[in-house]
Motif scaffolding. Sequence first.
Motif, mmCIF file in Angstrom:
data_model
loop_
_atom_site.group_PDB
_atom_site.id
_atom_site.type_symbol
_atom_site.label_atom_id
_atom_site.label_comp_id
_atom_site.label_asym_id
_atom_site.label_seq_id
_atom_site.Cartn_x
_atom_site.Cartn_y
_atom_site.Cartn_z
ATOM 1 N N LYS A 11 -9.165 -17.508 7.389
ATOM 2 C CA LYS A 11 -8.133 -16.926 6.515
ATOM 3 C C LYS A 11 -7.290 -15.882 7.238
ATOM 4 C CE LYS A 11 -10.004 -17.659 1.863
ATOM 5 N NZ LYS A 11 -10.462 -17.008 0.617
ATOM 6 N N ALA A 12 -7.876 -15.174 8.190
ATOM 7 C CA ALA A 12 -7.114 -14.162 8.931
ATOM 8 C C ALA A 12 -6.048 -14.813 9.796
ATOM 9 C CB ALA A 12 -8.060 -13.323 9.791
ATOM 10 N N ARG A 13 -6.283 -16.037 10.256
ATOM 11 C CA ARG A 13 -5.291 -16.761 11.047
ATOM 12 C C ARG A 13 -4.318 -17.523 10.145
ATOM 13 N NH1 ARG A 13 -8.470 -19.926 15.768
ATOM 14 N NH2 ARG A 13 -6.320 -20.296 16.443
ATOM 15 N N LEU A 14 -4.734 -17.789 8.935
ATOM 16 C CA LEU A 14 -3.868 -18.440 7.955
ATOM 17 C C LEU A 14 -2.829 -17.472 7.394
ATOM 18 C CD1 LEU A 14 -3.370 -20.987 6.152
ATOM 19 C CD2 LEU A 14 -5.166 -20.115 4.633
ATOM 20 N N TRP A 42 -8.882 -27.469 -0.799
ATOM 21 C CA TRP A 42 -8.608 -26.554 -1.905
ATOM 22 C C TRP A 42 -9.492 -25.306 -1.913
ATOM 23 C CZ3 TRP A 42 -12.762 -26.394 -5.338
ATOM 24 C CH2 TRP A 42 -13.631 -27.480 -5.326
ATOM 25 N N GLY A 43 -10.439 -25.229 -0.983
ATOM 26 C CA GLY A 43 -11.275 -24.035 -0.901
ATOM 27 C C GLY A 43 -10.521 -22.782 -0.493
ATOM 28 N N VAL A 44 -9.302 -22.946 0.072
ATOM 29 C CA VAL A 44 -8.493 -21.775 0.434
ATOM 30 C C VAL A 44 -7.236 -21.667 -0.427
ATOM 31 C CG1 VAL A 44 -9.333 -21.510 2.793
ATOM 32 C CG2 VAL A 44 -7.434 -23.082 2.332
ATOM 33 N N PHE A 45 -7.152 -22.467 -1.488
ATOM 34 C CA PHE A 45 -5.987 -22.385 -2.367
ATOM 35 C C PHE A 45 -5.910 -21.044 -3.087
ATOM 36 C CE2 PHE A 45 -5.165 -27.213 -3.189
ATOM 37 C CZ PHE A 45 -4.858 -27.363 -1.847
ATOM 38 N N ASP A 46 -7.052 -20.361 -3.240
ATOM 39 C CA ASP A 46 -7.032 -19.049 -3.888
ATOM 40 C C ASP A 46 -6.148 -18.075 -3.122
ATOM 41 O OD1 ASP A 46 -8.827 -19.040 -1.710
ATOM 42 O OD2 ASP A 46 -10.072 -17.470 -2.596
ATOM 43 N N LEU A 47 -6.163 -18.165 -1.785
ATOM 44 C CA LEU A 47 -5.320 -17.314 -0.956
ATOM 45 C C LEU A 47 -3.891 -17.860 -0.886
ATOM 46 C CD1 LEU A 47 -4.920 -14.969 1.062
ATOM 47 C CD2 LEU A 47 -5.674 -16.534 2.878
ATOM 48 N N GLY A 232 3.951 -28.066 5.301
ATOM 49 C CA GLY A 232 2.587 -28.560 5.438
ATOM 50 C C GLY A 232 1.976 -27.896 6.653
ATOM 51 N N GLU A 233 2.282 -28.449 7.828
ATOM 52 C CA GLU A 233 1.802 -27.880 9.082
ATOM 53 C C GLU A 233 2.240 -26.427 9.248
ATOM 54 O OE1 GLU A 233 -0.582 -28.025 12.111
ATOM 55 O OE2 GLU A 233 -0.005 -30.034 11.464
ATOM 56 N N ALA A 234 3.455 -26.100 8.822
ATOM 57 C CA ALA A 234 3.942 -24.728 8.970
ATOM 58 C C ALA A 234 3.085 -23.736 8.198
ATOM 59 C CB ALA A 234 5.393 -24.632 8.501
ATOM 60 N N ALA A 235 2.478 -24.185 7.116
ATOM 61 C CA ALA A 235 1.663 -23.286 6.296
ATOM 62 C C ALA A 235 0.300 -23.007 6.913
ATOM 63 C CB ALA A 235 1.485 -23.866 4.897
ATOM 64 N N ILE A 236 -0.224 -23.964 7.689
ATOM 65 C CA ILE A 236 -1.618 -23.821 8.143
ATOM 66 C C ILE A 236 -1.758 -23.864 9.662
ATOM 67 C CG2 ILE A 236 -2.663 -24.613 6.004
ATOM 68 C CD1 ILE A 236 -2.307 -27.011 8.901
ATOM 69 N N THR A 237 -0.633 -23.884 10.380
ATOM 70 C CA THR A 237 -0.708 -23.990 11.836
ATOM 71 C C THR A 237 -1.566 -22.874 12.445
ATOM 72 O OG1 THR A 237 0.627 -24.243 13.839
ATOM 73 C CG2 THR A 237 1.411 -22.643 12.233
ATOM 74 N N ARG A 343 -13.848 -18.939 6.996
ATOM 75 C CA ARG A 343 -14.106 -17.569 7.453
ATOM 76 C C ARG A 343 -13.205 -16.648 6.638
ATOM 77 N NH1 ARG A 343 -13.215 -17.225 13.374
ATOM 78 N NH2 ARG A 343 -15.414 -17.782 13.600
ATOM 79 N N GLU A 344 -13.827 -15.775 5.866
ATOM 80 C CA GLU A 344 -13.075 -14.844 5.032
ATOM 81 C C GLU A 344 -12.413 -13.775 5.896
ATOM 82 O OE1 GLU A 344 -12.607 -15.385 1.942
ATOM 83 O OE2 GLU A 344 -14.143 -16.878 1.489
ATOM 84 N N THR A 345 -11.514 -13.027 5.303
ATOM 85 C CA THR A 345 -10.795 -12.004 6.069
ATOM 86 C C THR A 345 -11.714 -10.894 6.565
ATOM 87 O OG1 THR A 345 -10.190 -10.971 3.967
ATOM 88 C CG2 THR A 345 -8.559 -12.435 4.975
ATOM 89 N N ASP A 346 -12.898 -10.749 5.960
ATOM 90 C CA ASP A 346 -13.855 -9.736 6.437
ATOM 91 C C ASP A 346 -14.757 -10.277 7.542
ATOM 92 O OD1 ASP A 346 -15.606 -11.415 5.125
ATOM 93 O OD2 ASP A 346 -16.283 -9.932 3.646
ATOM 94 N N GLY A 347 -14.527 -11.539 7.953
ATOM 95 C CA GLY A 347 -15.285 -12.116 9.055
ATOM 96 C C GLY A 347 -16.483 -12.937 8.643
ATOM 97 N N THR A 348 -16.885 -12.866 7.394
ATOM 98 C CA THR A 348 -18.027 -13.658 6.940
ATOM 99 C C THR A 348 -17.639 -15.128 6.835
ATOM 100 O OG1 THR A 348 -17.489 -13.269 4.608
ATOM 101 C CG2 THR A 348 -19.007 -11.723 5.660
#
Length: 365
Positions: A11-14, A42-47, A232-237, A343-348
């Motif tokens: 998520k930190a790179r997203l 869809w597991g990262v759609f919340d972000l 698409g790719e631009a969002a998750i590159t 990987r969450e933004t806190d590293g977990t």
Amino acid sequence: MPQTPYYLIDKARLLPNLEKIAWLREQSGAKSLLALKCFATWGVFDLMSQYMDGTTSSSLFEVKLGAEEFGGETHAYSVAWADDEIDEVIRVSDKVIFNTANQLRRFESASAGHVRGLRVNPGVSTSDFDLADPARPFSRLGEHAPEDIEPVADRISGFMFHNNCENADFERFDAMLGMIEQRFGHLIKRMDWISLGGGIHFTGEGYPLDKLAERLKRFAGENEVQVYLEPGEAAITNSTTLEVSVLDTLHNGKNLAIVDASVEAHMLDLLIYRESGHVAPNDGPEEWMICGKSCLAGDIFGEFRFPKALAPGDRVSLEDAGGYTMVKKNWFNGVKMPAIAIRETDGTERVVRDFGYDDFKAALG
């Protein structure tokens, strides 16, 4: 750490991609819809839903996923809708986009009262691959001629143009948009909204985002339309890696390392477009060919450099494994499908989906 192989979405790179998307909306007024054909994990759609306006699709299943898990606006496009799915498409979407005037006429009654659009093919694109070129000769993707669109223009309120492909050149985008305006401008001015599709690499390093914002804002203002982009790719590159482990090594003119994943099954586009994968930093005195574990002779991720010789048990991270990978993964050779981890933004890190023999069996009978 999870057992390899697995896709790891960081998520930190997203986040930097999403922040650029949100900035572009603020500066230009253009809304961005995630293209689920590229990335639908869809597991990262919340972000992602905090920075984007909704989703766009290529099928009924994608429409449903976007409506259920992402929210916001749900645009429903397909190259051809079937009789037995159109009613559900209408029910779960905000806009339905038809590929041809014939499809619009066919489902005119079923879609009455719904926001409708039409795909338009401007006849120019930036694709370097004929396989992916929407403007290739005899293309079935959208209506080509203004005179074929004119008779149905009063039945729709918007157009979708999709003619960019990995286009990192703003000047080229600007020129093609000018060509679109010149050829279809009289029809565009009759619409309420225009989607300019995906394939614009505006989250890439050094892209002149300010110029893009100004151009989109000017296009929207001069034509009095709401502009949509479909990244698409631009969002998750650069957000996702495929984590693998070395299972065996050998030397046959080159150093070969066999890993616990497969190009054909897990990064299929590398084979389709005859491209190499990426590792970082890709530096060091040792050069190794990273090979997949399927029986396909050409199941090769690429040749990379490492600080020391590889050995069984070593981990390798294959970069940029988000776009057109998880949506295309398959059970070729019965190779274990990679798990999906975040990987969450806190590293977990957490595994959100694993796959086993029961999934393999269920997919085939």
